[in-house]
Enzyme design. Structure first.
Site, PDB file in Angstrom:
ATOM      1  N   ALA A  66       0.864  -1.180   0.000  1.00  9.59           N
ATOM      2  CA  ALA A  66       0.000   0.000   0.000  1.00  9.59           C
ATOM      3  C   ALA A  66       0.901   1.230   0.000  1.00  9.59           C
ATOM      4  O   ALA A  66       2.062   1.161   0.392  1.00  9.59           O
ATOM      5  CB  ALA A  66      -0.890  -0.014   1.235  1.00  9.59           C
ATOM      6  N   GLY A 109       0.866  -5.067   0.904  1.00  7.49           N
ATOM      7  CA  GLY A 109      -0.294  -5.148   0.018  1.00  7.49           C
ATOM      8  C   GLY A 109       0.031  -5.794  -1.323  1.00  7.49           C
ATOM      9  O   GLY A 109      -0.861  -6.323  -1.991  1.00  7.49           O
ATOM     10  N   GLU A 112      -0.291  -9.367  -0.687  1.00  8.08           N
ATOM     11  CA  GLU A 112      -1.726  -9.617  -0.477  1.00  8.08           C
ATOM     12  C   GLU A 112      -2.491  -9.576  -1.797  1.00  8.08           C
ATOM     13  O   GLU A 112      -3.413 -10.377  -2.018  1.00  8.08           O
ATOM     14  CB  GLU A 112      -2.280  -8.592   0.521  1.00  8.08           C
ATOM     15  N   GLU A 132       4.600  -4.920   7.287  1.00  8.84           N
ATOM     16  CA  GLU A 132       3.792  -3.880   7.943  1.00  8.84           C
ATOM     17  C   GLU A 132       4.187  -3.618   9.392  1.00  8.84           C
ATOM     18  O   GLU A 132       4.126  -2.483   9.867  1.00  8.84           O
ATOM     19  CB  GLU A 132       2.297  -4.252   7.881  1.00  8.84           C
TER      20      GLU A 132
HETATM   21  N1  CAA Z   1       4.588   3.337  -0.509  1.00  9.68           N
HETATM   22  C1  CAA Z   1       4.972   4.505  -1.038  1.00  9.68           C
HETATM   23  N2  CAA Z   1       6.116   4.651  -1.708  1.00  9.68           N
HETATM   24  C2  CAA Z   1       6.912   3.580  -1.855  1.00  9.68           C
HETATM   25  C3  CAA Z   1       6.567   2.325  -1.330  1.00  9.68           C
HETATM   26  C4  CAA Z   1       5.331   2.225  -0.638  1.00  9.68           C
HETATM   27  N3  CAA Z   1       4.900   1.055  -0.131  1.00  9.68           N
HETATM   28  N4  CAA Z   1       7.545   1.453  -1.612  1.00  9.68           N
HETATM   29  C5  CAA Z   1       8.467   2.128  -2.298  1.00  9.68           C
HETATM   30  N5  CAA Z   1       8.092   3.426  -2.460  1.00  9.68           N
HETATM   31  C6  CAA Z   1       8.821   4.495  -3.134  1.00  9.68           C
HETATM   32  C7  CAA Z   1       9.976   4.979  -2.291  1.00  9.68           C
HETATM   33  O1  CAA Z   1       9.519   5.902  -1.328  1.00  9.68           O
HETATM   34  C8  CAA Z   1      10.860   5.607  -3.328  1.00  9.68           C
HETATM   35  O2  CAA Z   1      10.326   6.865  -3.663  1.00  9.68           O
HETATM   36  P1  CAA Z   1      11.319   8.148  -3.829  1.00  9.68           P
HETATM   37  O3  CAA Z   1      12.189   7.793  -5.001  1.00  9.68           O
HETATM   38  O4  CAA Z   1      10.367   9.260  -4.086  1.00  9.68           O
HETATM   39  O5  CAA Z   1      12.082   8.259  -2.571  1.00  9.68           O
HETATM   40  C9  CAA Z   1      10.661   4.689  -4.532  1.00  9.68           C
HETATM   41  O6  CAA Z   1       9.419   4.000  -4.305  1.00  9.68           O
HETATM   42  C10 CAA Z   1      11.762   3.661  -4.674  1.00  9.68           C
HETATM   43  O7  CAA Z   1      11.876   2.957  -3.457  1.00  9.68           O
HETATM   44  P2  CAA Z   1      13.248   2.801  -2.651  1.00  9.68           P
HETATM   45  O8  CAA Z   1      14.154   3.962  -2.932  1.00  9.68           O
HETATM   46  O9  CAA Z   1      12.923   2.557  -1.222  1.00  9.68           O
HETATM   47  O10 CAA Z   1      13.849   1.487  -3.336  1.00  9.68           O
HETATM   48  P3  CAA Z   1      14.833   0.411  -2.679  1.00  9.68           P
HETATM   49  O11 CAA Z   1      15.231  -0.485  -3.808  1.00  9.68           O
HETATM   50  O12 CAA Z   1      15.893   1.092  -1.891  1.00  9.68           O
HETATM   51  O13 CAA Z   1      13.935  -0.411  -1.635  1.00  9.68           O
HETATM   52  C11 CAA Z   1      11.973  -1.602  -0.914  1.00  9.68           C
HETATM   53  C12 CAA Z   1      12.888  -1.204  -2.090  1.00  9.68           C
HETATM   54  C13 CAA Z   1      12.755  -2.511   0.049  1.00  9.68           C
HETATM   55  C14 CAA Z   1      10.779  -2.349  -1.491  1.00  9.68           C
HETATM   56  C15 CAA Z   1      11.539  -0.338  -0.146  1.00  9.68           C
HETATM   57  O14 CAA Z   1      11.010   0.594  -1.089  1.00  9.68           O
HETATM   58  C16 CAA Z   1      10.463  -0.587   0.874  1.00  9.68           C
HETATM   59  O15 CAA Z   1      10.767  -1.046   1.968  1.00  9.68           O
HETATM   60  N6  CAA Z   1       9.195  -0.229   0.570  1.00  9.68           N
HETATM   61  C17 CAA Z   1       8.084  -0.346   1.503  1.00  9.68           C
HETATM   62  C18 CAA Z   1       7.638  -1.800   1.664  1.00  9.68           C
HETATM   63  C19 CAA Z   1       6.536  -1.869   2.686  1.00  9.68           C
HETATM   64  O16 CAA Z   1       6.712  -1.575   3.851  1.00  9.68           O
HETATM   65  N7  CAA Z   1       5.349  -2.295   2.240  1.00  9.68           N
HETATM   66  C20 CAA Z   1       4.183  -2.426   3.079  1.00  9.68           C
HETATM   67  C21 CAA Z   1       3.322  -1.209   2.943  1.00  9.68           C
HETATM   68  S1  CAA Z   1       2.020  -1.187   4.137  1.00  9.68           S
HETATM   69  C22 CAA Z   1       0.798  -2.166   3.472  1.00  9.68           C
HETATM   70  O17 CAA Z   1       0.934  -2.719   2.402  1.00  9.68           O
HETATM   71  C23 CAA Z   1      -0.470  -2.282   4.283  1.00  9.68           C
HETATM   72  C24 CAA Z   1      -1.362  -3.404   3.828  1.00  9.68           C
HETATM   73  O18 CAA Z   1      -1.285  -4.523   4.296  1.00  9.68           O
HETATM   74  C25 CAA Z   1      -2.385  -3.165   2.883  1.00  9.68           C
END
Ligand code: CAA
Length: 259
Positions: A66, A109, A112, A132
């Site tokens: 998400a 998500g 999921e 999460e």
């Molecule tokens: N939401 C919003 N933006 C996101 C995102 C997310 N889930 N995942 C990645 N992005 C964005 C980053 O903020 C970044 O944007 P900027 O360039 O503007 O800074 C861009 O995508 C590229 O990401 P990274 O620079 O972080 O790339 P990376 O290769 O260094 O890392 C990653 C990759 C490990 C996937 C890392 O992006 C990450 O940890 N993302 C979040 C994963 C996460 O926590 N997901 C769960 C979300 S909560 C959820 O899903 C609730 C549910 O159950 C429904």
């Protein structure tokens, strides 16, 4: 059809291909993306020329979850009143089979979403996880429910409680979360191949199979078996059952007409 901001769509014969396309955010599932996804899936589901659907992302990410930036300031009451993420489950109401072709991150998500599809094929670099807890929240779209049924309690607990124990594609296959692993560049083609096999069978009967298998998650065994048998009986009212069995007896290929 209306212009799409976050998705690409195309058709290959009777297969619809939906590509999540929000490359700057690793396909983070913002509200707008999911609204578009629900709409295109519904349209394909209602389209008689389509028999199955493939959902894919990019090589780097199926979806990184998400959209954290979009949701970080939300409040409980608005979540509750608006049933935040409730509309994500619309994909589970789609009646034609959906194959997820997953490369790269399928996190939160994203994992999921893949689990709400009917079959998951993974590229060899795919990563499945539920991070999460590291954000101070919990999975909100099936991570504590569908994941348990896919990989069992211990792995699901480990993934959701730590947020950092992820499954590689190979581990996901061994655990039963995904049905096959392919080299990353082949996974989409393989998904489309399987989808077109399915799409060229009797679509109404295919829908009955999907319906019956999904009922196994909702019903006690005897009720599920009765449901299955009634659907089995009902296939004998279709031309496609007569054609399928008739073709077998006549040693020829069946020609299904979806009625
Ligand atoms: N939401 C919003 N933006 C996101 C995102 C997310 N889930 N995942 C990645 N992005 C964005 C980053 O903020 C970044 O944007 P900027 O360039 O503007 O800074 C861009 O995508 C590229 O990401 P990274 O620079 O972080 O790339 P990376 O290769 O260094 O890392 C990653 C990759 C490990 C996937 C890392 O992006 C990450 O940890 N993302 C979040 C994963 C996460 O926590 N997901 C769960 C979300 S909560 C959820 O899903 C609730 C549910 O159950 C429904």
């Amino acid at each position: 059809s209306p212009k799409l901001e976050y998705l690409l769509t195309e058709t290959r014969g009777r297969v619809a291909l939906v590509t999540l396309h929000r490359p700057k955010a690793l396909n983070a599932l913002c509200n707008g993306l999911f609204v578009e996804l629900n709409q295109v899936l519904k349209d394909f589901d209602n389209n008689k020329d389509i028999g199955s659907i493939v959902i894919t992302g990019s090589e780097r990410a199926f979806a990184a979850g998400a959209d954290i930036k979009e949701m970080k300031d939300r409040q409980f009451i608005e979540n509750y009143v608006e049933d935040f993420l409730g509309h994500w489950t619309q994909i589970t109401k789609i009646r034609k089979p959906i194959i997820a072709a997953v490369n790269g991150f399928a996190l939160g998500g994203g994992c999921e979403l893949a689990m709400m599809c009917d079959i998951i094929y993974a590229g060899d670099k795919a990563v499945f996880g539920q991070p999460e807890i590291k954000l101070g929240t919990i999975p909100g779209a099936g991570g504590t429910q569908r994941l348990v049924k896919a990989v069992g309690k211990s792995k699901a607990m480990e993934m959701c409680l730590t947020g950092s124990v992820n499954l590689t594609a190979q581990e996901a296959e061994a655990a039963g979360l995904v049905s096959k692993v392919y080299p990353a560049e082949q996974v989409l083609d393989e998904a489309i191949k399987t989808a077109s096999k399915i799409a060229n069978l009797s679509t109404p009967v295919v829908q009955m199979v999907k319906d019956a298998i999904n009922q196994s998650f909702e019903m006690p065994l005897q009720a599920g078996l009765t449901f299955e048998r009634r659907l089995f009986h009902s296939t004998f009212a279709s031309n496609d059952q007569k054609e399928g069995m008739g073709a077998f007896a006549e040693k020829r290929k069946p020609n299904f007409t979806n009625n």
